[in-house]
Design a protein around this motif. Sequence first.
Motif, short mmCIF file in Angstrom:
data_model
loop_
_atom_site.label_atom_id
_atom_site.label_comp_id
_atom_site.label_asym_id
_atom_site.label_seq_id
_atom_site.Cartn_x
_atom_site.Cartn_y
_atom_site.Cartn_z
N HIS A 16 1.20 -1.13 0.30
CA HIS A 16 0.04 -0.07 0.09
C HIS A 16 1.26 1.14 0.19
N HIS A 30 -8.50 8.41 3.36
CA HIS A 30 -7.65 8.58 1.89
C HIS A 30 -8.97 9.56 1.22
N HIS A 50 -2.79 11.00 8.34
CA HIS A 50 -2.88 9.89 7.38
C HIS A 50 -1.93 10.63 6.77
N HIS A 106 2.12 9.03 5.75
CA HIS A 106 3.01 8.29 4.25
C HIS A 106 3.31 9.68 3.74
#
Length: 298
Positions: free
Chosen positions: A96, A199, A228, A232
Motif C-alpha cells: 500500500h 484517504h 494519515h 504517508h
Amino acid sequence: MTGPKIHWLNTLFIATMHVSAIGGALWLISNFSWATLSLAIGWFVLSGMGITMGYHRCFSHRAFNATKPVQAVLTFFGSAAVQNSCLKWSSDHRVHHAKVDTESDPYNRKKGFWWSHIGWILHDTPVEGSMQNVADLERNPILSFQHKYYFFFVAIAGFLAPALIAMAWGDFIGGLLVAGCLRLVFQWHATFSINSVAHTIGTRPYSLKNTARDSILTALLTFGEGYHNFHHRFQSDYRNGVRWWHVDPSKWTIWSLSRIGLVSDLKRASKDAIRRAKESVQREKEERKAARRKLATK
Ligand SMILES: [Zn+2]
Ligand SMILES: [Zn+2]
C-alpha cells in the motif's frame, strides 16, 4: 469484462459476524451487564492497539523496537482484530505504501470509497510480490508462529478468551457475542476507515502526492492513525499525530512504554525534514493557484 471474483470465505465470515453483532447488541439490551460492556470496550482498545501499535507501527514500519513479551501481547491482541496474520497484514500494508493510489495498491482509494473500505477484502485481490517484502519479519519466531497457527489465535484471542472471562460473572454468551462479535465489527470498520475515510476527508499539510489525509475524526476512531498524510510522508516515524496535542493514543502509549524500558529506539523524522515538507506543499499550492489564474485569464 468481468470484475474481480468474490472471496467467499471472507464474505461469508464478515456477513456472519455482522449478523452475530446484531445478536450481540440485542443480547446486551435484554441482559445488560456493566461488566460485559466494560470487557467489550477493554477488548476493543487492546485489540485496536494490537493493530495500530503492533501490526502497523512496530512490525510493518519498524518504527520502534519492542521487547519479546510486548511483541507477544501485541500479536495476541492483533489476532483478536481478525485482519489476517501480522506477516500478511504487513506485506499488504508495505505494498500500500510503496504503490499508493495505483492498480498495485491492494486498497487503492482511486478504485472507489467502498473498494478501499471493504470491497478489496470481499474480493480475490491478488497482491503483487505478496510476502516477498516481509523477509525481515519472517525471521521473527513470534510472527511466524502466529502466521502458522493464525486461525487458532483468532479463535482464542477473538472469541474464546473474552467468553471465558465473562463466565466469571455468568455471561459466557455476552462475552462471545458482545466482546467477541459486536466488538469485532466496530473494530473492523474503525480500521477499514483508515483506508477509506483517511484517504478521503481531511487536510494534506505534508504531501500532495497521494490521497492520504490528516483528520481528527479518523484519529479518534483509530487511536491516532488518522494523521494519515503525515504518516504517508514519514512512514517510519512512531508518531502519526506529530504535534504533542494531536490525538494519538498509540504514540502516547509507545512513548510511555519507552520510559519504563519495554520499548526502545523510537524513530522520529527530524524537525527540519517536517518543516521542509510543509514548505514544499505550500509552494506547490501557490504554483497550482498561479497556474489556475493564468488559465482563467487566457
Ligand atoms: Zn494509506
Ligand atoms: Zn503505514
